[in-house]
Design a protein around this motif. Structure first.
Motif, PDB file in Angstrom:
ATOM      1  N   ASN A 136       0.724  -1.180  -0.115  1.00 39.80           N
ATOM      2  CA  ASN A 136       0.085   0.120  -0.005  1.00 39.80           C
ATOM      3  C   ASN A 136       0.758   1.149   0.054  1.00 39.80           C
ATOM      4  OD1 ASN A 136      -1.891   1.813   0.255  1.00 39.80           O
ATOM      5  ND2 ASN A 136      -2.854   1.069   2.152  1.00 39.80           N
ATOM      6  N   LEU A 137       1.413   1.587  -1.092  1.00 41.77           N
ATOM      7  CA  LEU A 137       2.643   2.553  -1.279  1.00 41.77           C
ATOM      8  C   LEU A 137       2.146   3.641  -2.227  1.00 41.77           C
ATOM      9  CD1 LEU A 137       5.427   0.399  -2.270  1.00 41.77           C
ATOM     10  CD2 LEU A 137       4.868   1.082   0.086  1.00 41.77           C
ATOM     11  N   LEU A 138       2.637   5.012  -2.051  1.00 38.31           N
ATOM     12  CA  LEU A 138       2.434   6.088  -2.698  1.00 38.31           C
ATOM     13  C   LEU A 138       3.848   6.496  -3.216  1.00 38.31           C
ATOM     14  CD1 LEU A 138       0.515   8.032  -4.281  1.00 38.31           C
ATOM     15  CD2 LEU A 138       0.557   9.543  -2.213  1.00 38.31           C
ATOM     16  N   LEU A 139       4.195   6.540  -4.498  1.00 36.72           N
ATOM     17  CA  LEU A 139       5.496   6.878  -4.717  1.00 36.72           C
ATOM     18  C   LEU A 139       5.259   8.182  -5.759  1.00 36.72           C
ATOM     19  CD1 LEU A 139       6.760   3.277  -5.909  1.00 36.72           C
ATOM     20  CD2 LEU A 139       6.732   4.636  -3.679  1.00 36.72           C
ATOM     21  N   GLU A 140       5.950   9.271  -5.303  1.00 39.43           N
ATOM     22  CA  GLU A 140       5.811  10.485  -6.044  1.00 39.43           C
ATOM     23  C   GLU A 140       6.939  10.992  -6.651  1.00 39.43           C
ATOM     24  OE1 GLU A 140       1.824  12.747  -4.401  1.00 39.43           O
ATOM     25  OE2 GLU A 140       3.371  12.304  -2.823  1.00 39.43           O
ATOM     26  N   SER A 141       7.137  11.021  -7.889  1.00 40.50           N
ATOM     27  CA  SER A 141       8.438  11.356  -8.494  1.00 40.50           C
ATOM     28  C   SER A 141       8.377  13.070  -9.402  1.00 40.50           C
ATOM     29  CB  SER A 141       8.898  10.360  -9.799  1.00 40.50           C
ATOM     30  OG  SER A 141       9.058   9.047  -8.735  1.00 40.50           O
TER      31      SER A 141
END
Length: 152
Positions: A136-141
């Motif tokens: 359950n991840l949020l990866l913002e690049s």
């Protein structure tokens, strides 16, 4: 936020080096981390682009060097690219177009959804929202062109 018109030639837009700042959030544990580095999009012999990111990952339990590689091939239109894992397995479609800036990838047992946003000639971002029983991840690049000094 002001979003620019998407680029009509995605491959030409991406070519070069970009600084990368990524925030990582594990929504299950509340853990936060970062990845800071450089992404290079270089021409590949098959007419696409090789993607390589190199940098430093900071996570509460680990800090160290990290890298990731993908293969990008021309998509169904000039404003899209098909993204593949290094072993040739399909991953997703990358595009800034209003109709194509979102895609998904099933990685059993989790669902990966990506959203791309073009901020201008020298900046873009993408967000991965990963949900499922394992993650359950949020990866913002956020990427900024390193040689952006060329603009007026």
């Amino acid at each position: 936020m002001n979003h620019q018109q998407p680029t009509q030639d995605l491959q030409a837009y991406l070519a070069g080096s970009w600084s990368l700042e990524r925030t990582l959030t594990d929504r299950t544990s509340g853990t936060n981390g970062t990845f800071t580095g450089v992404v290079r999009y270089t021409a590949s012999p098959d007419g696409g682009l090789d993607y390589r990111e190199d940098g430093t990952m900071h996570w509460p339990t680990h800090t160290g060097r990290a890298f990731r590689e993908y293969l990008l091939k021309p998509g169904s239109s000039p404003d899209s690219m098909d993204v593949f894992f290094p072993d040739g397995r399909p991953f997703h479609v990358m595009s800034f177009s209003e109709e194509g800036n979102q895609d998904k990838h099933w990685c059993d047992p989790d669902d990966y959804r990506v959203n791309y946003i073009c901020h201008g000639p020298d900046s873009f971002s993408f967000t991965w929202d990963v949900r499922g029983p394992a993650k359950n991840l949020l990866l913002e690049s956020h990427l900024v062109r390193i040689d952006a000094g060329r603009q007026q």
